[in-house]
Write a protein that holds these residues in place. Structure first.
Motif, PDB file in Angstrom:
ATOM      1  N   MET A  82     -20.363  28.824 -63.824  1.00 28.13           N
ATOM      2  CA  MET A  82     -19.705  27.930 -62.786  1.00 28.13           C
ATOM      3  C   MET A  82     -19.990  28.314 -61.493  1.00 28.13           C
ATOM      4  SD  MET A  82     -18.116  25.244 -63.199  1.00 28.13           S
ATOM      5  CE  MET A  82     -16.959  25.314 -61.753  1.00 28.13           C
ATOM      6  N   PRO A  83     -20.096  27.491 -60.376  1.00 29.14           N
ATOM      7  CA  PRO A  83     -20.546  27.819 -59.003  1.00 29.14           C
ATOM      8  C   PRO A  83     -19.321  28.270 -58.576  1.00 29.14           C
ATOM      9  CG  PRO A  83     -20.729  25.398 -59.638  1.00 29.14           C
ATOM     10  CD  PRO A  83     -20.893  26.189 -60.757  1.00 29.14           C
ATOM     11  N   LEU A  84     -17.868  27.635 -58.871  1.00 29.51           N
ATOM     12  CA  LEU A  84     -16.783  28.119 -58.519  1.00 29.51           C
ATOM     13  C   LEU A  84     -15.793  28.613 -59.464  1.00 29.51           C
ATOM     14  CD1 LEU A  84     -16.534  25.167 -55.911  1.00 29.51           C
ATOM     15  CD2 LEU A  84     -16.453  27.516 -55.229  1.00 29.51           C
ATOM     16  N   PRO A  85     -14.798  29.027 -59.370  1.00 34.09           N
ATOM     17  CA  PRO A  85     -13.585  29.307 -60.372  1.00 34.09           C
ATOM     18  C   PRO A  85     -13.065  28.144 -60.658  1.00 34.09           C
ATOM     19  CG  PRO A  85     -13.212  30.656 -58.501  1.00 34.09           C
ATOM     20  CD  PRO A  85     -14.511  29.963 -58.261  1.00 34.09           C
ATOM     21  N   THR A  86     -12.609  27.938 -61.866  1.00 37.36           N
ATOM     22  CA  THR A  86     -11.892  26.388 -62.251  1.00 37.36           C
ATOM     23  C   THR A  86     -10.714  26.515 -61.667  1.00 37.36           C
ATOM     24  OG1 THR A  86     -13.227  26.673 -64.185  1.00 37.36           O
ATOM     25  CG2 THR A  86     -11.247  25.361 -64.352  1.00 37.36           C
ATOM     26  N   ILE A  87      -9.865  27.612 -61.700  1.00 36.99           N
ATOM     27  CA  ILE A  87      -8.632  27.866 -61.176  1.00 36.99           C
ATOM     28  C   ILE A  87      -8.301  28.903 -60.668  1.00 36.99           C
ATOM     29  CG2 ILE A  87      -7.671  28.238 -63.710  1.00 36.99           C
ATOM     30  CD1 ILE A  87      -5.247  26.735 -63.132  1.00 36.99           C
ATOM     31  N   GLU A  88      -7.442  28.955 -59.703  1.00 35.64           N
ATOM     32  CA  GLU A  88      -7.100  30.268 -59.080  1.00 35.64           C
ATOM     33  C   GLU A  88      -5.830  30.231 -58.399  1.00 35.64           C
ATOM     34  OE1 GLU A  88     -10.091  33.203 -58.122  1.00 35.64           O
ATOM     35  OE2 GLU A  88     -10.271  31.995 -56.360  1.00 35.64           O
ATOM     36  N   TRP A  89      -5.097  31.337 -58.323  1.00 37.46           N
ATOM     37  CA  TRP A  89      -3.753  31.652 -57.505  1.00 37.46           C
ATOM     38  C   TRP A  89      -4.090  32.106 -56.319  1.00 37.46           C
ATOM     39  CZ3 TRP A  89       1.159  30.366 -58.690  1.00 37.46           C
ATOM     40  CH2 TRP A  89       2.026  30.797 -57.877  1.00 37.46           C
ATOM     41  N   GLU A  90      -3.585  31.287 -55.285  1.00 40.61           N
ATOM     42  CA  GLU A  90      -3.757  31.646 -53.842  1.00 40.61           C
ATOM     43  C   GLU A  90      -2.501  32.393 -53.335  1.00 40.61           C
ATOM     44  OE1 GLU A  90      -6.720  28.396 -51.906  1.00 40.61           O
ATOM     45  OE2 GLU A  90      -4.638  28.206 -51.240  1.00 40.61           O
ATOM     46  N   GLY A  91      -2.737  33.662 -52.729  1.00 40.80           N
ATOM     47  CA  GLY A  91      -1.707  34.309 -52.080  1.00 40.80           C
ATOM     48  C   GLY A  91      -0.927  35.110 -52.974  1.00 40.80           C
ATOM     49  N   ASP A  92       0.190  35.503 -52.471  1.00 41.82           N
ATOM     50  CA  ASP A  92       1.349  36.521 -53.042  1.00 41.82           C
ATOM     51  C   ASP A  92       2.026  35.533 -54.013  1.00 41.82           C
ATOM     52  OD1 ASP A  92       3.099  35.176 -51.282  1.00 41.82           O
ATOM     53  OD2 ASP A  92       3.502  37.072 -50.168  1.00 41.82           O
ATOM     54  N   ILE A  93       3.212  36.023 -54.267  1.00 42.05           N
ATOM     55  CA  ILE A  93       4.379  35.261 -55.414  1.00 42.05           C
ATOM     56  C   ILE A  93       4.834  34.001 -54.471  1.00 42.05           C
ATOM     57  CG2 ILE A  93       6.224  36.924 -54.492  1.00 42.05           C
ATOM     58  CD1 ILE A  93       5.903  35.222 -57.935  1.00 42.05           C
ATOM     59  N   THR A  94       4.562  33.783 -53.098  1.00 40.92           N
ATOM     60  CA  THR A  94       5.171  32.588 -52.547  1.00 40.92           C
ATOM     61  C   THR A  94       3.627  31.595 -52.473  1.00 40.92           C
ATOM     62  OG1 THR A  94       4.451  33.289 -50.348  1.00 40.92           O
ATOM     63  CG2 THR A  94       6.674  33.852 -51.065  1.00 40.92           C
ATOM     64  N   GLY A  95       2.832  32.011 -53.151  1.00 40.58           N
ATOM     65  CA  GLY A  95       1.555  31.097 -53.040  1.00 40.58           C
ATOM     66  C   GLY A  95       1.451  29.930 -53.720  1.00 40.58           C
ATOM     67  N   GLY A 150     -17.744  26.590 -68.314  1.00 38.37           N
ATOM     68  CA  GLY A 150     -16.920  27.326 -67.286  1.00 38.37           C
ATOM     69  C   GLY A 150     -15.676  26.270 -66.711  1.00 38.37           C
ATOM     70  N   LEU A 151     -15.989  25.145 -66.672  1.00 41.20           N
ATOM     71  CA  LEU A 151     -14.789  24.349 -66.224  1.00 41.20           C
ATOM     72  C   LEU A 151     -13.548  24.301 -67.272  1.00 41.20           C
ATOM     73  CD1 LEU A 151     -16.780  21.226 -64.778  1.00 41.20           C
ATOM     74  CD2 LEU A 151     -15.475  22.649 -63.554  1.00 41.20           C
ATOM     75  N   ALA A 152     -13.958  24.486 -68.505  1.00 47.22           N
ATOM     76  CA  ALA A 152     -12.866  24.608 -69.677  1.00 47.22           C
ATOM     77  C   ALA A 152     -12.034  25.893 -69.608  1.00 47.22           C
ATOM     78  CB  ALA A 152     -13.614  23.909 -71.034  1.00 47.22           C
ATOM     79  N   THR A 153     -12.690  26.902 -68.912  1.00 46.11           N
ATOM     80  CA  THR A 153     -11.936  28.511 -69.004  1.00 46.11           C
ATOM     81  C   THR A 153     -11.976  28.869 -67.700  1.00 46.11           C
ATOM     82  OG1 THR A 153     -14.397  29.122 -69.041  1.00 46.11           O
ATOM     83  CG2 THR A 153     -13.411  28.834 -71.238  1.00 46.11           C
ATOM     84  N   ALA A 154     -12.009  30.331 -67.490  1.00 41.56           N
ATOM     85  CA  ALA A 154     -11.802  30.779 -66.094  1.00 41.56           C
ATOM     86  C   ALA A 154     -13.152  30.274 -65.350  1.00 41.56           C
ATOM     87  CB  ALA A 154     -11.550  32.261 -66.205  1.00 41.56           C
ATOM     88  N   ASP A 155     -14.207  30.633 -65.930  1.00 43.58           N
ATOM     89  CA  ASP A 155     -15.477  30.401 -65.168  1.00 43.58           C
ATOM     90  C   ASP A 155     -16.825  30.522 -66.069  1.00 43.58           C
ATOM     91  OD1 ASP A 155     -15.801  33.046 -65.823  1.00 43.58           O
ATOM     92  OD2 ASP A 155     -16.158  33.771 -63.772  1.00 43.58           O
ATOM     93  N   TYR A 156     -16.690  30.666 -67.496  1.00 42.03           N
ATOM     94  CA  TYR A 156     -17.934  30.754 -67.886  1.00 42.03           C
ATOM     95  C   TYR A 156     -18.340  30.360 -69.221  1.00 42.03           C
ATOM     96  CZ  TYR A 156     -22.297  33.617 -69.317  1.00 42.03           C
ATOM     97  OH  TYR A 156     -23.513  33.915 -69.643  1.00 42.03           O
ATOM     98  N   GLY A 157     -17.168  29.686 -69.754  1.00 40.77           N
ATOM     99  CA  GLY A 157     -17.339  28.919 -71.193  1.00 40.77           C
ATOM    100  C   GLY A 157     -17.121  29.555 -72.513  1.00 40.77           C
ATOM    101  N   THR A 158     -17.136  28.769 -73.558  1.00 44.31           N
ATOM    102  CA  THR A 158     -17.013  29.314 -74.760  1.00 44.31           C
ATOM    103  C   THR A 158     -18.519  28.948 -75.404  1.00 44.31           C
ATOM    104  OG1 THR A 158     -15.847  27.572 -75.540  1.00 44.31           O
ATOM    105  CG2 THR A 158     -14.955  29.594 -75.068  1.00 44.31           C
ATOM    106  N   ALA A 159     -18.547  27.464 -75.867  1.00 44.94           N
ATOM    107  CA  ALA A 159     -19.848  26.998 -76.399  1.00 44.94           C
ATOM    108  C   ALA A 159     -20.990  27.284 -75.167  1.00 44.94           C
ATOM    109  CB  ALA A 159     -19.662  25.518 -76.885  1.00 44.94           C
ATOM    110  N   LEU A 160     -20.501  26.866 -74.375  1.00 42.13           N
ATOM    111  CA  LEU A 160     -21.860  27.010 -73.189  1.00 42.13           C
ATOM    112  C   LEU A 160     -22.080  28.344 -72.920  1.00 42.13           C
ATOM    113  CD1 LEU A 160     -21.521  23.971 -70.382  1.00 42.13           C
ATOM    114  CD2 LEU A 160     -22.297  24.388 -72.973  1.00 42.13           C
ATOM    115  N   ALA A 161     -20.974  29.345 -73.181  1.00 40.01           N
ATOM    116  CA  ALA A 161     -21.243  30.917 -72.768  1.00 40.01           C
ATOM    117  C   ALA A 161     -22.395  31.330 -73.712  1.00 40.01           C
ATOM    118  CB  ALA A 161     -20.228  31.628 -73.048  1.00 40.01           C
ATOM    119  N   VAL A 162     -22.486  30.493 -74.960  1.00 38.58           N
ATOM    120  CA  VAL A 162     -23.456  31.115 -75.976  1.00 38.58           C
ATOM    121  C   VAL A 162     -24.847  30.543 -75.373  1.00 38.58           C
ATOM    122  CG1 VAL A 162     -24.420  30.618 -78.069  1.00 38.58           C
ATOM    123  CG2 VAL A 162     -21.850  31.147 -77.889  1.00 38.58           C
TER     124      VAL A 162
END
Ligand code: MRU
Length: 352
Positions: free
Chosen positions: A1-14, A164-176
């Motif tokens: 994946m060119p970019l992470p699917t989902i990320e937390w931005e910042g600290d606990i107030t993020g 990658g879009l269905a996971t953090a960034d690399y996939g399951t079926a597509l990882a294979v």
């Protein structure tokens, strides 16, 4: 994946930043979620989707919920946190990873109930990012374990998007598939477009093309013909929930593909992390199947394609019986001929 699917931005107030998958492939845009209502909506409407990705979204959603609980009393905090996990769990019923992620977050909060609320919130943020980091490693292990199943010159069919879009960034079926390419193998991938929401057309071929993999898009109804032409040597799909006997829920249409594969003597593989197993469920009959809005079928992407008022049945998933599955590829190894016994010998008694 060119970019992470989902990320937390910042600290606990993020906040959560995620790729809005409903806009792909024409627009690559982020959505920001600041409270549990917005992440619930993002999961429900498939802005973030795919079993492991919604597990991560649920865990990060718990952090959003925790951030917005304003009390210093731990008992009150834990009680309100329970409402948060129940609410987030009501977004989508089939992928067990969501419930696995929510349960893991709640367990960590309970294990730290003797600490001040502020500290518990920080521990929850750490846990959510840990789940995300673990997922990255798990996907790569799944890829390594499965890569040898794709042989030089093969044609591989996949259904929906387990990338990658269905996971953090690399996939399951597509990882294979990604790992087989990294190992220098040459092969072709056929992607079912995946009616009604076109995850195959919009997301899978987009990812495969980014990874420079020879990808061909077909309509779902073409799979049998393409198999008969001898173009497919194996099928690899992801999973949303795997019962103790190996029956596997995945995107609607997967069951049909498994029957076609059987008819044509083509091995049918499932790639999934251990968190997708639900060992509390004996067989696929007990897996809850999400039903979605009729408009997805009659008016997909804003274009009406059926008469107003027609009756519609729109289950989002189906169950492939274990007998149609040659192997399940996990981060702990490959489970050949999945059965209760063979699953236990790789996973042990505990799913995770
Ligand atoms: O409705 P979706 O798009 O969330 O369905 C996704 C699938 O069916 C995937 O194949 C499954 O979640 C595995 S993702 C690694």
């Amino acid at each position: 994946m060119p970019l992470p699917t989902i990320e937390w931005e910042g600290d606990i107030t993020g906040r959560i930043r995620l790729i809005d998958q409903t806009l792909l492939p024409t627009e690559l845009k982020f959505v920001y979620c600041d409270d549990i209502k917005s992440i619930w909506h993002a999961i429900k409407t498939l802005m973030v989707r795919g079993a492991p990705a919604i597990g991560i979204a649920g865990a990060m959603g718990v952090v959003l919920g925790a951030k917005n609980i304003h009390t210093n009393d731990t008992t009150t905090f834990l009680k309100e946190l329970r409402h948060v996990t129940e609410y987030l769990g009501s977004s989508r019923p089939t992928a067990v990873n969501l419930f696995w992620g929510l349960a893991r977050m709640e367990r960590v909060a309970l294990e730290n109930k003797d600490k001040p609320v502020k500290e518990i919130k920080e521990i929850l943020l750490l846990e959510a990012t840990k789940i995300q980091e673990e997922d990255k490693a798990i996907c790569r292990q799944i890829g390594e374990h499965g890569a040898g199943l794709i042989k030089e010159g093969d044609g591989v069919l996949t259904h929906c998007n387990a990338g990658g879009l269905a996971t953090a960034d690399y996939g399951t079926a597509l990882a294979v598939i990604f790992k087989a390419k990294e190992h220098g193998r040459h092969f072709k991938v056929f992607a079912d477009e995946t009616r009604p929401l076109l995850q195959g057309a919009r997301l899978t071929v987009w990812e495969l093309m980014h990874a420079d993999i020879d990808a061909t898009l077909i309509c779902d109804s073409m799979a049998a013909h393409v198999m008969k032409l001898g173009k497919i040597q194996c099928v690899i799909v992801g999973a949303d929930r795997i019962a103790a006997n190996g029956d596997t829920a995945n995107k609607i249409g997967t069951y049909g593909v498994s029957i076609l594969a059987k008819e044509h003597n083509i091995p049918f593989y499932v790639a999934a992390p251990v968190s997708t197993f639900d060992l509390t469920i004996k067989s696929g009959e007990d897996i809850p199947i999400e039903e979605r809005s009729p408009e997805e079928v009659t008016c997909g992407f804003g274009k009406r394609t059926a008469p107003e008022g027609v009756k519609v049945f729109n289950p989002a998933f189906d169950v492939t019986p274990a007998k149609n599955i040659a192997a399940i590829i996990t981060e702990r190894g490959v489970i050949h001929k999945p059965s209760h016994k063979n699953i236990q010998s790789v996973l042990g008694n505990h799913g995770s």
